[in-house]
Design an enzyme around this catalytic site. Structure first.
Site, PDB file in Angstrom:
ATOM      1  N   LYS A  22       0.852  -1.209   0.000  1.00 55.57           N
ATOM      2  CA  LYS A  22       0.000   0.000   0.000  1.00 55.57           C
ATOM      3  C   LYS A  22       0.878   1.246   0.000  1.00 55.57           C
ATOM      4  CE  LYS A  22      -1.736   1.599   4.061  1.00 55.57           C
ATOM      5  NZ  LYS A  22      -1.476   3.003   4.358  1.00 55.57           N
ATOM      6  N   ASN A  23       1.878   1.282   0.905  1.00 53.66           N
ATOM      7  CA  ASN A  23       2.637   2.520   1.081  1.00 53.66           C
ATOM      8  C   ASN A  23       3.657   2.767  -0.018  1.00 53.66           C
ATOM      9  OD1 ASN A  23       1.087   3.025   3.250  1.00 53.66           O
ATOM     10  ND2 ASN A  23       2.613   2.418   4.786  1.00 53.66           N
ATOM     11  N   CYS A 118      -4.759  12.869  12.422  1.00 53.73           N
ATOM     12  CA  CYS A 118      -5.506  11.611  12.299  1.00 53.73           C
ATOM     13  C   CYS A 118      -5.420  10.936  13.665  1.00 53.73           C
ATOM     14  CB  CYS A 118      -4.897  10.734  11.209  1.00 53.73           C
ATOM     15  SG  CYS A 118      -3.334  10.042  11.685  1.00 53.73           S
ATOM     16  N   ARG A 123       0.506  14.736  12.534  1.00 58.62           N
ATOM     17  CA  ARG A 123       0.926  14.522  11.131  1.00 58.62           C
ATOM     18  C   ARG A 123       1.244  15.854  10.427  1.00 58.62           C
ATOM     19  NH1 ARG A 123      -0.933   9.310   9.794  1.00 58.62           N
ATOM     20  NH2 ARG A 123       0.828   9.245   8.369  1.00 58.62           N
ATOM     21  N   ASP A 308       4.511   0.476  12.009  1.00 55.63           N
ATOM     22  CA  ASP A 308       3.268  -0.096  11.474  1.00 55.63           C
ATOM     23  C   ASP A 308       3.066  -1.543  11.884  1.00 55.63           C
ATOM     24  OD1 ASP A 308       3.400   1.694   8.286  1.00 55.63           O
ATOM     25  OD2 ASP A 308       2.908   2.315  10.316  1.00 55.63           O
ATOM     26  N   ARG A 400      -8.701  -0.205   4.284  1.00 57.13           N
ATOM     27  CA  ARG A 400      -7.700   0.729   3.751  1.00 57.13           C
ATOM     28  C   ARG A 400      -6.390   0.006   3.461  1.00 57.13           C
ATOM     29  NH1 ARG A 400      -7.045   6.251   6.842  1.00 57.13           N
ATOM     30  NH2 ARG A 400      -5.676   6.429   5.045  1.00 57.13           N
TER      31      ARG A 400
HETATM   32  C1  EPZ Z   1       4.401   6.818   6.193  1.00 56.39           C
HETATM   33  O1  EPZ Z   1       3.672   7.906   6.736  1.00 56.39           O
HETATM   34  C2  EPZ Z   1       3.407   5.667   6.123  1.00 56.39           C
HETATM   35  N1  EPZ Z   1       2.297   6.027   5.236  1.00 56.39           N
HETATM   36  C3  EPZ Z   1       2.890   5.350   7.518  1.00 56.39           C
HETATM   37  O2  EPZ Z   1       2.041   4.207   7.397  1.00 56.39           O
HETATM   38  C4  EPZ Z   1       4.081   4.987   8.403  1.00 56.39           C
HETATM   39  O3  EPZ Z   1       3.614   4.744   9.716  1.00 56.39           O
HETATM   40  C5  EPZ Z   1       5.080   6.146   8.418  1.00 56.39           C
HETATM   41  O4  EPZ Z   1       5.486   6.453   7.060  1.00 56.39           O
HETATM   42  C6  EPZ Z   1       6.333   5.837   9.222  1.00 56.39           C
HETATM   43  O5  EPZ Z   1       6.943   4.702   8.724  1.00 56.39           O
HETATM   44  C7  EPZ Z   1       2.498   5.999   3.905  1.00 56.39           C
HETATM   45  O6  EPZ Z   1       3.579   5.699   3.419  1.00 56.39           O
HETATM   46  C8  EPZ Z   1       1.321   6.357   3.061  1.00 56.39           C
HETATM   47  P1  EPZ Z   1       6.578  10.133   8.278  1.00 56.39           P
HETATM   48  P2  EPZ Z   1       4.333   9.377   6.726  1.00 56.39           P
HETATM   49  O7  EPZ Z   1       6.540  11.385   7.485  1.00 56.39           O
HETATM   50  O8  EPZ Z   1       5.114   9.592   5.499  1.00 56.39           O
HETATM   51  C9  EPZ Z   1       6.584  13.317  11.750  1.00 56.39           C
HETATM   52  C10 EPZ Z   1       0.110   2.910   7.718  1.00 56.39           C
HETATM   53  O9  EPZ Z   1      -0.384   2.406   8.730  1.00 56.39           O
HETATM   54  N2  EPZ Z   1       6.667  14.297  10.664  1.00 56.39           N
HETATM   55  O10 EPZ Z   1       7.773   9.256   8.223  1.00 56.39           O
HETATM   56  O11 EPZ Z   1       3.265  10.351   7.050  1.00 56.39           O
HETATM   57  C11 EPZ Z   1       5.215  12.661  11.805  1.00 56.39           C
HETATM   58  O12 EPZ Z   1       4.310  13.452  12.524  1.00 56.39           O
HETATM   59  C12 EPZ Z   1       0.652   4.327   7.753  1.00 56.39           C
HETATM   60  O13 EPZ Z   1       0.242   2.311   6.613  1.00 56.39           O
HETATM   61  C13 EPZ Z   1       6.890  15.637  10.984  1.00 56.39           C
HETATM   62  O14 EPZ Z   1       7.019  15.992  12.151  1.00 56.39           O
HETATM   63  O15 EPZ Z   1       5.317   9.253   7.967  1.00 56.39           O
HETATM   64  C14 EPZ Z   1       5.495  11.346  12.481  1.00 56.39           C
HETATM   65  O16 EPZ Z   1       5.516  11.561  13.871  1.00 56.39           O
HETATM   66  C15 EPZ Z   1       0.437   4.993   9.105  1.00 56.39           C
HETATM   67  N3  EPZ Z   1       6.929  16.552   9.982  1.00 56.39           N
HETATM   68  C16 EPZ Z   1       6.909  10.994  11.983  1.00 56.39           C
HETATM   69  O17 EPZ Z   1       7.471  12.216  11.499  1.00 56.39           O
HETATM   70  C17 EPZ Z   1       6.787  16.199   8.662  1.00 56.39           C
HETATM   71  O18 EPZ Z   1       6.863  17.073   7.787  1.00 56.39           O
HETATM   72  C18 EPZ Z   1       6.901   9.975  10.875  1.00 56.39           C
HETATM   73  O19 EPZ Z   1       6.240  10.544   9.801  1.00 56.39           O
HETATM   74  C19 EPZ Z   1       6.556  14.843   8.364  1.00 56.39           C
HETATM   75  C20 EPZ Z   1       6.510  13.908   9.364  1.00 56.39           C
END
Ligand code: EPZ
Length: 422
Positions: A22-23, A118, A123, A308, A400
């Protein structure tokens, strides 16, 4: 809203096919915006999130159609005529924000709603904004939308991310493929989904090095061409189904599973008393003997233990022998499955970012509430070995990220039934 009822106590045996990630797919689909030529993805998972991304691309004027029962996504953004990603779609799925980088690179402008928080956290998108600004974009927040423009096009730059954000890495890399000059992205995320996206971008003519390491270098090119690309195996679906025979007993072979995608996870399984055997077709999983042992888990960016899979691991540890400490270091609110597992008799003490799980002999089935995608599936897993029936409500969360979940688990002997909502 539909529910799923799991009747515990059935040992499992047989094969579970693992779908495309998915991701990875949610990052690969926006890549179509980078080229006028068609992009085709094979091995695509049949999920509601993929449908949402298809809707979003169509709203921008791209064509995106699902063929072969959804496993092939044929896309073309020859005539993008809209650069606004609407709140109504983005609020449903945060990954919609991955159209920002490609639209900026291709059109020089983009208006993307901030996703909003969310269940698992706020996020924010500060790292996306900083990275794209480093490439020369002007981005301002107005009425909950990011208004981004790059009238003179994007320019390569050196940018070090404060955190190895997966989404920010994907947005910045995609934008940089069409920037003028060289971009060096430091502290880049190393997830397999990033490696898969870069592999596809290279097929489209992008010049990129270092994917899978913390430093990715992108030489901008004038244009990208079309490609056909198979979506990489879903390591989170894989890890989820590997836990099914561990919790329920028996042995299951996860077809398409790759050990290199789940090394940190398998290390913890091994320590807990789980046997994982590489076969010609995937990974065969069973308990080594008797009761599982408690293990401590701390989530981290890849190659660390995946956030995850934290909820699913907690479901397993609820009946392990001893006390396990799970520390969630990626998201600020990712223990919502704990109170639901406690309704099933689990002994869990949540203290901020830590959950202390003391194993009990057996969980008891109960009606429980799904709150987010991975929390939902952890309740299904817990129900496989619980005494009696577990009814998981609001299973739209599951749709999802888990295609044909009932069929896949029933196929190995679990007693699982989907009940239409009232
Ligand atoms: C991706 O989300 C995945 N989703 C998430 O999977 C996964 O949990 C996550 O990466 C971490 O591995 C998809 O790929 C669609 P991040 P993403 O940016 O890109 C903070 C699932 O269950 N952050 O690495 O949104 C954020 O708040 C989903 O399949 C900032 O602070 O994750 C979080 O605490 C859930 N500022 C951490 O970093 C930013 O600009 C990780 O976020 C971006 C992120």
């Amino acid at each position: 809203m539909d529910s799923i009822i799991v009747t515990g106590g059935k040992e499992l045996s047989g094969e579970i096919p693992i779908a495309g990630a998915k991701n990875a797919c949610l990052a690969l689909m926006p890549a179509t915006l980078l080229s006028e030529e068609p992009l085709t993805l094979t091995n695509a998972p049949r999920l509601s999130d993929i449908k949402t991304m298809t809707e979003l691309l169509a709203s921008l004027g791209a064509e995106a159609s699902a063929l072969a029962d959804g496993q092939v996504l044929a896309m073309s953004s020859h005539n993008i005529d809209n650069h606004v990603a609407d709140y109504e779609i983005v609020r449903k799925m945060r990954a919609s924000n991955l159209v920002l980088g490609p639209m900026l690179a291709r059109l020089g402008q983009a208006v993307v709603s901030l996703p909003g928080g969310c269940a698992i956290g706020a996020r924010p998108m500060d790292l996306h904004i900083q990275g794209l600004t480093a490439l020369g974009a002007e981005i301002e927040l107005k009425d909950g939308y990011l208004h981004a423009k790059a009238p003179k096009g994007l320019k390569g730059a050196v940018y070090e991310m404060g955190f190895a954000s997966v989404g920010a890495t994907e947005n910045i890399v995609m934008a940089a493929t069409l920037a003028k000059g060289t971009t060096v992205l430091k502290n880049a995320a190393r997830e397999p989904e990033i490696v898969d996206l870069v592999s596809c971008l290279k097929k489209m003519g992008a010049h990129i090095d270092g994917e899978g390491t913390s430093t990715i270098t992108i030489e901008g090119v004038d244009r990208l061409h079309g490609a056909t690309h198979p979506v990489v195996t879903d390591r989170i679906e894989l890890g989820t189904y590997m836990l099914a025979p561990v919790i329920a007993g028996g042995e299951v072979e996860c077809i398409g599973g790759r050990l290199d995608l789940v090394e940190a996870f398998v290390e913890k399984l091994d320590a807990a008393g789980v046997s994982v055997e590489e076969t010609a077709r995937g990974l065969k999983v069973s308990r080594k003997n008797g009761r599982l042992s408690a293990v401590d888990v701390t989530t981290a960016p890849f190659p660390g233990f995946p956030t995850d899979l934290q909820a699913q691991m907690m479901a397993m540890l609820c009946t392990a022998d001893g006390t396990s400490v799970l520390e969630e270091k990626i998201f600020e609110n990712r223990f919502m499955h704990a109170p639901e597992l406690m309704r099933m008799g689990a002994n869990i003490d949540v203290q901020g970012g830590k959950a202390i799980v003391t194993g009990v002999e057996q969980l008891k089935g109960a009606p429980v509430m799904a709150t987010d995608l991975r929390a939902s599936v952890s309740l299904i897993l817990a129900g496989l070995a619980a005494k009696g029936d577990t009814q998981v409500n609001r299973v739209y969360h599951l749709d999802r990220g888990y295609e044909h979940l009932v069929r896949k688990l029933s196929g190995v002997g679990a007693q699982v039934e989907r009940v239409p909502g009232s």
